[in-house]
Design an enzyme around this catalytic site. Structure first.
Site, PDB file in Angstrom:
ATOM      1  N   THR A 146      -5.563   6.092   4.970  1.00 53.85           N
ATOM      2  CA  THR A 146      -4.799   5.630   6.134  1.00 53.85           C
ATOM      3  C   THR A 146      -3.780   4.546   5.774  1.00 53.85           C
ATOM      4  O   THR A 146      -4.154   3.516   5.213  1.00 53.85           O
ATOM      5  CB  THR A 146      -5.785   5.060   7.171  1.00 53.85           C
ATOM      6  OG1 THR A 146      -6.750   6.062   7.478  1.00 53.85           O
ATOM      7  CG2 THR A 146      -5.054   4.645   8.435  1.00 53.85           C
ATOM      8  N   GLU A 147      -2.524   4.797   6.085  1.00 53.23           N
ATOM      9  CA  GLU A 147      -1.451   3.804   5.901  1.00 53.23           C
ATOM     10  C   GLU A 147      -1.423   3.241   4.476  1.00 53.23           C
ATOM     11  O   GLU A 147      -1.098   2.076   4.267  1.00 53.23           O
ATOM     12  CB  GLU A 147      -1.585   2.660   6.921  1.00 53.23           C
ATOM     13  CG  GLU A 147      -1.706   3.135   8.366  1.00 53.23           C
ATOM     14  CD  GLU A 147      -0.402   3.697   8.941  1.00 53.23           C
ATOM     15  OE1 GLU A 147       0.671   3.146   8.627  1.00 53.23           O
ATOM     16  OE2 GLU A 147      -0.454   4.696   9.681  1.00 53.23           O
ATOM     17  N   LEU A 148      -1.784   4.093   3.519  1.00 56.18           N
ATOM     18  CA  LEU A 148      -1.814   3.733   2.093  1.00 56.18           C
ATOM     19  C   LEU A 148      -2.752   2.560   1.791  1.00 56.18           C
ATOM     20  O   LEU A 148      -2.564   1.846   0.807  1.00 56.18           O
ATOM     21  CB  LEU A 148      -0.403   3.434   1.554  1.00 56.18           C
ATOM     22  CG  LEU A 148       0.617   4.572   1.556  1.00 56.18           C
ATOM     23  CD1 LEU A 148       1.883   4.130   0.819  1.00 56.18           C
ATOM     24  CD2 LEU A 148       0.076   5.825   0.881  1.00 56.18           C
TER      25      LEU A 148
END
Lengths: 403, 426
Positions: A146-148
């Site tokens: 998620t979101e890097l």
């Protein structure tokens, strides 16, 4: 050989409807079907459909030499099925070319990797299964959290789950003097390769493309290829990671973003010696230069590249703690609606809406939030969560009384 | 640059928010070493020496000045056509208007005497005082050198206009509240006309909020470019740590203000009803008085929540502080509030606030929950959330003091000086 790796994040949360405290105990449906449908339809029209068509054209035009990768969250796939099946079809077409890689992630685009290994794994498996079901048995090999969001610990877990590559942000405070344009490995486990986003060049496209006060405006393919030619020769990999909604939604069509992307492969093939690769190919062919140490989680959000977009203020921390307190209770309940809500409630966006950082800067948050203030976001979420807890307790009571 | 400023009241002798705002502004201007002549109808002598104060009651009018006659001619309509008395009940009003009708010749005479003792209040001779004030203003404008005139609200607009006619200096009309805020749709035509004349005679207009600016554009026909928004600020931005202890175990939710139409008390009552139905551990308090008080008491009884909903009557001084201090949530559901300083006082007491979007303060206060005044569902929900979810009140306390620091009068004054400079230039 130098190569460009495009990765696009495709995600839409199930947003909550306005849920008042007096709905608690009476109304157990939390989701803003109307709003979610409208947003999905709008983005499908502005971004997903035209951009998918464009990419398919390019892949055909260059006989597979142009390639990209996607990570599509489970909750987003569900919304495609419900509200925009034609978008799902167009993604299937892309994947069927064999030149589009799909990545693995948590089903709900959740922050669970920060909380519980078991839940994290369960959520990844659920996503895997969804991809398999929708994409003709496709099994992703590369992981994108998620979101890097990434840390050494998260990397270890992902490696244990059976992945050999993960994507994350090339955060300045982690890299120091190092360049993101190489392949690195996890600090604990050298079997896990780590691909880092080149945030300068990625954000030139994703954030600055249509900004007329940016000194480099307008960004042309000539300019862009000049920049990537100017990178030190030994730097082999250019990871361009961004939200897929960049195309047509964050950067509107009239900025010329579609034309830019349409022209980019041609410019790259003619003016540079770069090729295009998927993350798997980069991991396989790219030269590993060393370990990357990330003791504290990073992400691709905001200037700080940390977790403060989702966690850290009192609102977010309370909501997050209260949610995961329920883990054991939920595990005992075999009810599809409870399980569905449990997943949807974990989506990171709910916590993003509670961020108070925009009081000082970042109107980015305000742009993405359906709420006027983080307080409203928090109250609404907590109302829903309170009802969810009531339901869980009812299940427990029922079970006891049956015994 | 010397500014000739006309106000109506100045602390410590104030009866409305206007005096507080003038005080803050003058204090802020003093911080930036601005030269101010501040005129009030009546000085008491214990005002803080922040400006060159002029007591209008002491000013002698020189009748040889011919121009004063024209000013007077333009002002007489105030006397003839109006029996306006704000803050008087209908009965008193009727008595008063009968008396004025009889005494009219006396009124004229006293106005033309050399000196005139202003009451400086909002009493029954208000209109006469406003007219006389204008005449005095003309005299002051002749006596005192100045480069700019700044008049606060309609009471001093005729004074501002008169001063401008004598000295020719540019006039800034500062609107703290309009007649629409005070009276809803049933506006007093005379007051409206004075307000309208003031903002149109002015070279530039200041509004305390975008909300007020919109009213001025829509209802008074002022061109938006002619209006600058100058939000109010807080006099003291420190957090108040008080020792007041709550004497009941329940949480307390408070409304504090005049119980009148524009403050939206009925929405507070309806929201309270919704919360009490779900949560017995809460008490609601309505502090203040006003013409809707009885109706609110009736409604509370009708809803059957009187054991949980309390009225305190009008509160003063220490009682107000105590009320803020023991409140767990402060609600300002105003239907129309040009600015509204009370939520900022609540913030100073570390009390979380819910304010209506129809208030000017909502434009500057981020650390608050904002709801439409009519949306009692949202209001009830916000109250419930603040009472039950700890994270949110912790958050309010943390950010409250930070936020107050941004809301200082010296920042406002700095912005005002820029407006002064621009107005003088053009």
């Amino acid at each position: 050989m130098r190569t460009i790796c495009f990765y696009f994040q495709v995600h839409q949360p199930f947003r909550l409807k306005p849920y008042r405290f007096f709905d608690m105990g009476e109304d157990h449906y939390y989701w803003d079907d109307y709003g979610n449908k409208n947003i999905m339809r709008k983005i499908a029209k502005k971004c997903y459909l035209p951009m998918n068509a464009l990419l398919l054209d390019l892949i055909h035009q260059y006989n597979g030499k142009f390639k990209v990768s996607f990570s599509i969250s489970g909750v987003c796939l569900e919304q495609f099925e419900a509200y925009a099946p034609e978008v799902l079809d167009s993604f299937r077409q892309l994947v069927a070319t064999g030149h589009v890689e799909l990545l693995s992630e948590t089903y709900a685009h959740a922050l669970v990797s920060l909380k519980s290994k078991e839940e994290f794994q369960a959520s990844v498996k659920k996503h895997q299964q969804k991809i398999k079901d929708l994409f003709n048995g496709y099994t992703p090999k590369v992981f994108r959290n998620t979101e890097l969001i990434y840390s050494d610990g998260i990397g270890s877990m992902v490696s244990e789950f059976g992945y050999n590559t993960i994507l994350t942000e090339g955060a300045k405070h982690v890299l120091g003097w190092k360049s993101p344009n190489f392949v690195y490995t996890n600090a604990h486990n050298e079997n896990l390769k780590v691909l880092l986003k080149n945030f300068q060049l990625s954000d030139d496209i994703a954030f600055r493309f249509g900004n007329k006060s940016w000194p480099d405006y307008p960004l042309t393919t000539d300019k862009f290829t000049k920049w990537i030619n100017a990178l030190p020769k030994e730097e082999q990999v250019l990871n361009l990671f961004m939200d897929y909604e960049t195309f047509g939604e964050h950067q509107w069509a009239d900025t010329g973003i579609f034309e830019f992307m349409r022209a980019l492969p041609h410019a790259v093939f003619n003016n540079t010696n770069y090729t295009f690769s998927t993350p798997s190919e980069v991991a396989e062919n790219g030269k590993v230069v060393g370990k990357i140490h990330v003791p504290i989680p990073i992400s691709w959000a905001d200037e700080e590249r940390d977790l403060t977009a989702w966690l850290g203020n009192d609102l977010q921390d309370e909501a997050f703690a209260k949610l995961y307190e329920l883990k054991e209770l939920v595990a005992k309940v075999d009810d599809p609606e409870i399980q569905r809500d449990w997943n949807y409630l974990q989506t990171s966006d709910h916590f993003y809406y509670m961020c108070t950082k925009f009081f000082s800067d970042g109107d980015i948050h305000a742009y993405f939030s359906p709420y006027e203030t983080p307080y409203e976001a928090f109250i609404n979420y907590m109302n829903v969560l309170s009802d969810f807890i009531l339901r869980l307790k009812e299940y427990e009571q029922d079970k006891k009384s049956k015994k | 640059m010397k500014v000739l400023m006309f106000g109506w009241e100045f602390p410590p002798h104030i009866s409305g928010g206007l005096g507080t705002a003038c005080y803050g502004l003058v204090k802020g201007l003093a911080h930036h070493n601005q030269d101010i002549i501040f005129v009030v109808p009546k000085l008491w002598g214990d005002e803080e020496p922040l400006a060159d104060f002029v007591n209008a009651s002491d000013v002698e009018i020189d009748y040889r000045e011919r121009r004063f006659k024209t000013i007077w001619k333009n002002l007489t309509y105030l006397e003839v056509s109006s029996f306006l008395v704000p803050y008087l009940g209908p009965d008193e009003f009727r008595k008063f208007s009968e008396r004025v009708a009889h005494d009219r010749t006396d009124v004229d005479e006293s106005i033309f005497s050399n000196k005139f003792e202003f009451s400086g209040k909002y009493g029954k001779d208000l209109m006469m005082e406003v007219s006389r004030y204008a005449l005095v203003a003309a005299q002051i404008a002749k006596n005192k050198k100045h480069s700019l005139i700044h008049a606060h609200d309609w009471l001093s607009f005729p004074a501002g206009i008169a001063a401008k006619e004598i000295s020719g200096a540019p006039l800034i009309a500062h609107v703290h509240a309009t007649e629409y805020d005070r009276s809803g749709e049933s506006v007093n035509k005379v007051v409206y006309d004075i307000e309208r004349a003031g903002v149109h005679a002015a070279d530039h207009v200041l509004a305390v909020s975008h909300l007020t600016k919109n009213t001025l554009v829509k209802r008074y026909g002022v061109h938006p470019d002619k209006i600058s928004v100058l939000h109010n600020a807080v006099l003291d931005t420190s957090i108040i740590e008080s020792n007041f202890v709550k004497k009941v175990p329940e949480k307390i939710v408070t409304f504090l203000g005049r119980i009148t139409f524009q403050k939206g008390p009925e929405y507070f009552v309806e929201a309270a009803y919704k919360v009490i139905q779900k949560d017995p551990n809460v008490r609601f308090v309505m502090a203040g008085s006003g013409d809707l008080l009885n109706r609110m008491v009736d409604r509370v009884a009708e809803l059957g929540i009187a054991t949980k909903f309390h009225f305190t009557g009008f509160l003063k001084g220490k009682d107000v502080d105590e009320m803020y201090a023991i409140s767990d949530v402060y609600v300002m559901p105003s239907v129309s509030e040009p600015f509204g300083i009370s939520p900022l006082e609540a913030v100073r007491h570390n009390t979380p606030v819910i304010i209506s979007k129809q208030s000017g303060v909502a434009e500057v206060l981020q650390n608050a929950i904002k709801v439409d005044f009519w949306d009692i569902d949202a209001m009830a929900d916000a109250i419930f959330g603040l009472l039950h979810y700890d994270g949110i009140s912790r958050m309010f306390k943390e950010l409250g003091s930070q936020e107050l620091k941004r809301l200082k009068w010296e920042h406002v004054a700095a912005k005002l000086i820029k407006v002064y400079e621009k107005t003088i230039k053009t």
